[in-house]
Design a protein around this motif. Structure first.
Motif, PDB file in Angstrom:
ATOM      1  N   ARG A  97      14.041   6.732   6.742  1.00  0.00           N
ATOM      2  CA  ARG A  97      14.901   6.741   5.546  1.00  0.00           C
ATOM      3  C   ARG A  97      14.090   6.432   4.290  1.00  0.00           C
ATOM      4  NH1 ARG A  97      19.394   3.233   7.751  1.00  0.00           N
ATOM      5  NH2 ARG A  97      20.537   4.677   9.068  1.00  0.00           N
ATOM      6  N   GLN A  98      13.164   5.498   4.424  1.00  0.00           N
ATOM      7  CA  GLN A  98      12.316   5.155   3.270  1.00  0.00           C
ATOM      8  C   GLN A  98      11.349   6.288   2.934  1.00  0.00           C
ATOM      9  OE1 GLN A  98      10.211   1.363   3.892  1.00  0.00           O
ATOM     10  NE2 GLN A  98      11.822   0.816   5.333  1.00  0.00           N
ATOM     11  N   ALA A  99      10.833   6.939   3.989  1.00  0.00           N
ATOM     12  CA  ALA A  99       9.735   7.888   3.799  1.00  0.00           C
ATOM     13  C   ALA A  99      10.185   9.247   3.268  1.00  0.00           C
ATOM     14  CB  ALA A  99       8.995   8.073   5.114  1.00  0.00           C
TER      15      ALA A  99
ATOM     16  N   LEU B 147       7.676  -2.728  12.583  1.00  0.00           N
ATOM     17  CA  LEU B 147       6.799  -1.569  12.678  1.00  0.00           C
ATOM     18  C   LEU B 147       6.286  -1.203  11.294  1.00  0.00           C
ATOM     19  CD1 LEU B 147       6.617  -0.295  15.511  1.00  0.00           C
ATOM     20  CD2 LEU B 147       8.078   1.543  14.701  1.00  0.00           C
ATOM     21  N   TYR B 148       5.034  -0.798  11.239  1.00  0.00           N
ATOM     22  CA  TYR B 148       4.415  -0.332   9.992  1.00  0.00           C
ATOM     23  C   TYR B 148       3.905   1.084  10.258  1.00  0.00           C
ATOM     24  CZ  TYR B 148       4.094  -5.397   9.171  1.00  0.00           C
ATOM     25  OH  TYR B 148       4.377  -6.732   9.042  1.00  0.00           O
ATOM     26  N   CYS B 149       4.310   2.029   9.417  1.00  0.00           N
ATOM     27  CA  CYS B 149       3.857   3.408   9.608  1.00  0.00           C
ATOM     28  C   CYS B 149       3.119   3.900   8.364  1.00  0.00           C
ATOM     29  CB  CYS B 149       5.042   4.352   9.840  1.00  0.00           C
ATOM     30  SG  CYS B 149       5.750   4.204  11.455  1.00  0.00           S
ATOM     31  N   HIS B 150       1.952   4.452   8.579  1.00  0.00           N
ATOM     32  CA  HIS B 150       1.221   5.102   7.478  1.00  0.00           C
ATOM     33  C   HIS B 150       1.568   6.580   7.546  1.00  0.00           C
ATOM     34  CE1 HIS B 150      -2.912   6.212   5.578  1.00  0.00           C
ATOM     35  NE2 HIS B 150      -1.885   6.438   4.773  1.00  0.00           N
ATOM     36  N   ILE B 151       2.366   7.012   6.562  1.00  0.00           N
ATOM     37  CA  ILE B 151       2.865   8.397   6.587  1.00  0.00           C
ATOM     38  C   ILE B 151       2.316   9.142   5.379  1.00  0.00           C
ATOM     39  CG2 ILE B 151       4.929   9.862   6.487  1.00  0.00           C
ATOM     40  CD1 ILE B 151       6.463   7.541   7.832  1.00  0.00           C
TER      41      ILE B 151
ATOM     42  N   LYS C 272       0.853  -1.186   0.000  1.00  0.00           N
ATOM     43  CA  LYS C 272       0.000   0.000   0.000  1.00  0.00           C
ATOM     44  C   LYS C 272       0.895   1.244   0.000  1.00  0.00           C
ATOM     45  CE  LYS C 272      -3.367   2.472   2.769  1.00  0.00           C
ATOM     46  NZ  LYS C 272      -4.160   2.541   3.980  1.00  0.00           N
ATOM     47  N   ALA C 273       0.546   2.196  -0.855  1.00  0.00           N
ATOM     48  CA  ALA C 273       1.337   3.423  -0.928  1.00  0.00           C
ATOM     49  C   ALA C 273       1.281   4.133   0.417  1.00  0.00           C
ATOM     50  CB  ALA C 273       0.761   4.327  -2.016  1.00  0.00           C
ATOM     51  N   GLN C 274       2.345   4.762   0.776  1.00  0.00           N
ATOM     52  CA  GLN C 274       2.470   5.562   2.006  1.00  0.00           C
ATOM     53  C   GLN C 274       2.572   4.712   3.285  1.00  0.00           C
ATOM     54  OE1 GLN C 274       3.110   8.570   1.192  1.00  0.00           O
ATOM     55  NE2 GLN C 274       2.454   8.124  -0.885  1.00  0.00           N
ATOM     56  N   VAL C 275       2.642   3.392   3.121  1.00  0.00           N
ATOM     57  CA  VAL C 275       2.894   2.565   4.304  1.00  0.00           C
ATOM     58  C   VAL C 275       4.341   2.066   4.231  1.00  0.00           C
ATOM     59  CG1 VAL C 275       2.376   0.388   5.483  1.00  0.00           C
ATOM     60  CG2 VAL C 275       0.517   1.857   4.710  1.00  0.00           C
ATOM     61  N   PHE C 276       5.076   2.362   5.239  1.00  0.00           N
ATOM     62  CA  PHE C 276       6.489   1.979   5.277  1.00  0.00           C
ATOM     63  C   PHE C 276       6.704   1.024   6.445  1.00  0.00           C
ATOM     64  CE2 PHE C 276       5.939   6.199   3.608  1.00  0.00           C
ATOM     65  CZ  PHE C 276       6.618   6.127   2.392  1.00  0.00           C
TER      66      PHE C 276
END
Lengths: 389, 121
Positions: B118-120, B43-47, B24-28
């Motif tokens: 770093r990914q976001a 950890l999963y972050c929706h940014i 899913k886009a925006q989930v890192f």
């Protein structure tokens, strides 16, 4: 009485509450109105009364274990009794030989004494149990050398509840002329203890594992054939010169009363504990990934030690405020190292860290077990979900 | 060992919320530790933009590690990426009063957050 909000107590192998009747007997030896005298005060009635009370308690305790009163040495607990037996025998018989044998299943109150004696120049051998948590008589026999003077083993393991073949080991050591010490801290009240029937030379007991007071124990020292030990410290002729210090009348009376009650209630207690075990053990094993540690049949029903495969026991403990259980032996559960007993029966560090000990007692109820199972089931599922399993 | 109440609070609140699809886009996502070693955190972050809209996790380990993951959820959700970037192990240790033997929980969390940021950005 426990507060209704207190957790369900399932840690009876760590300690037991003092029986109300035992506490009443102890109270009679504490205050001015009671029997408070020093048993060594031979010049007045207070001392005579205390001595008389202790004599009766000694008889009672000796009777409950199949010994004679002269064979009972009161101590501050099983740890001291173990030290007196092992250090005392090693030093007394050192001229005969300097090799000592024990097992990797022992409580630290025995293992650490062996390590200390090793530093003094004694040679020690630690016999390993099988994966069931049982030390075979053959393994003990194989460890014996011409230099061996003492074998020490526990009777009931404090972490996994397995019962060692004491009668067989005793027959072996008697035949070989080697002294046998048995740590029976967890045995009294759980298995039949009758020293008139098994040729054990030295046996350690604890009061607080049998609904008696903490800080009270005893060492059985066989009179015929006579076992000899050197005292650990000096300062009085009490206990035939083996344990100096004013006798703690209330503690001794409490221990004797607790042992008498354990013997009298043995059948009823066992029936009760078996009923609790028959509910808790299948309930735990029905949960995904739960396995029993130690033998399924050569164990006391008071103990259920299980591995929650793939989980962390400490996390479960912390998440279960409703119940009071232990991850390993209470005496060292605050340590970071996984249980040496669980590792001795072949569990990996991870499996040992995934294990919990539930121990049942006289005051545990069926309702306690049902509520505990419900809470455990909920937490195991939550932690498996959190781990993505 | 006595456990502090704040830590127990986070541990008891911890819940395995359903995960988003990782593509899913925006989930890192990022992880630290190894499952087989008994200490693992993912950890999963929706940014979106500069804001952490939601944070979910999967964790295996001691109660301290689980509480640390839940603490991250409580303090970082709704915060800016810059706020997450400023997080260091000392903050986590202090906030949760982690004992010296559990400092690794804080380090694992900081490692994971650093990888995600770093990914976001």
């Amino acid at each position: 009485m426990a507060n209704v909000f207190d957790p369900i107590y399932l840690d009876y192998m760590a300690t037991t509450p003092v029986d109300e009747k035992v506490a009443e007997e102890m109270m009679r030896c504490l205050t001015l109105k009671g029997n408070f005298g020093n048993a060594s005060s031979a010049t007045h009635v207070y001392g005579w009364r205390a001595q008389n009370t202790i004599s009766k308690a000694r008889e009672l305790l000796a009777y409950s274990i199949g010994a004679t009163p002269r064979e009972v040495v009161f101590t501050s607990g099983a740890t001291e009794a173990n030290n007196l037996a092992i250090q005392g025998a090693a030093r007394f018989y050192a001229k005969k030989g300097r090799h000592l044998i024990t097992t990797t299943l022992e409580h630290k109150a025995v293992l650490d004494v062996f390590y200390a004696l090793e530093k003094e120049g004694f040679k020690i051998t630690l016999v390993r149990p099988n994966s069931e948590g049982i030390v075979s008589v053959e393994a003990v026999a194989a460890a014996i050398t011409p230099e061996t003077i003492l074998v020490s083993t526990l009777w009931v393991n404090n972490e996994i509840g397995t019962i060692q073949p004491i009668a067989d080991i005793a027959a072996l050591t008697r035949e070989r002329g080697i002294l046998l010490h048995v740590d029976a801290a967890q045995a009294m009240g759980k298995v039949a203890v009758d020293l008139s029937q098994i040729p054990v030379d030295l046996m350690s007991f604890s009061a607080h594992k049998v609904y008696g007071p903490k800080g009270s124990g005893a060492l059985f020292v066989r009179n015929n054939p006579r076992a000899r030990v050197m005292p650990l410290f000096y300062g009085g002729a009490q206990e035939q010169g083996l344990r100096a210090g004013t006798l703690a009348t209330h503690q001794i009376v409490g221990m004797a009363a607790a042992f008498q009650r354990a013997k009298a209630e043995a059948k009823a207690d066992l029936k009760h504990i078996k009923a609790l075990n028959a509910l808790l053990l299948p309930g735990l094993l029905a949960l995904e990934g739960v396995t029993l540690n130690g033998s399924t049949d050569q164990r006391v029903p008071h103990n259920i030690n299980v591995c929650f495969q793939g989980l962390n026991a400490e996390a479960l403990l912390m998440s279960l405020p409703e119940i009071a259980v232990s991850a390993g032996s209470a005496c060292h559960s605050a340590e970071e190292e996984p249980s040496h007993v669980l590792k001795a029966i072949g569990l990996s560090d991870l499996q040992a860290r995934a294990s919990l000990r539930f121990s049942l007692g006289r005051y545990t109820t069926i309702d306690d077990i049902q509520r505990a199972l419900k809470a455990i089931s909920r937490e195991v599922q939550r932690e498996r979900d959190l781990a993505g399993k | 060992m006595m456990y502090n109440e704040q830590l127990l609070g986070y541990l008891q609140k911890a819940v395995a919320k359903p995960l988003w699809s990782e593509d899913k886009a925006q989930v890192f996502s990022a992880e630290a530790g190894i499952k087989d070693s008994g200490a693992w955190l993912k950890l999963y972050c929706h940014i979106e933009g500069n804001t952490i809209l939601d944070l979910r996790y999967r964790v295996l380990g001691s109660g301290y590690l689980i509480a640390t993951a839940e603490w991250a959820n409580a303090v970082l959700t709704g915060k800016s990426v810059a706020a997450a970037q400023s997080l260091n192990a000392s903050c986590v240790i202090e906030a949760l009063n982690l004992p010296p033997t559990r400092v690794y929980c804080a380090q694992m969390l900081v490692d994971v957050i650093t990888k995600i940021i770093r990914q976001a950005i």
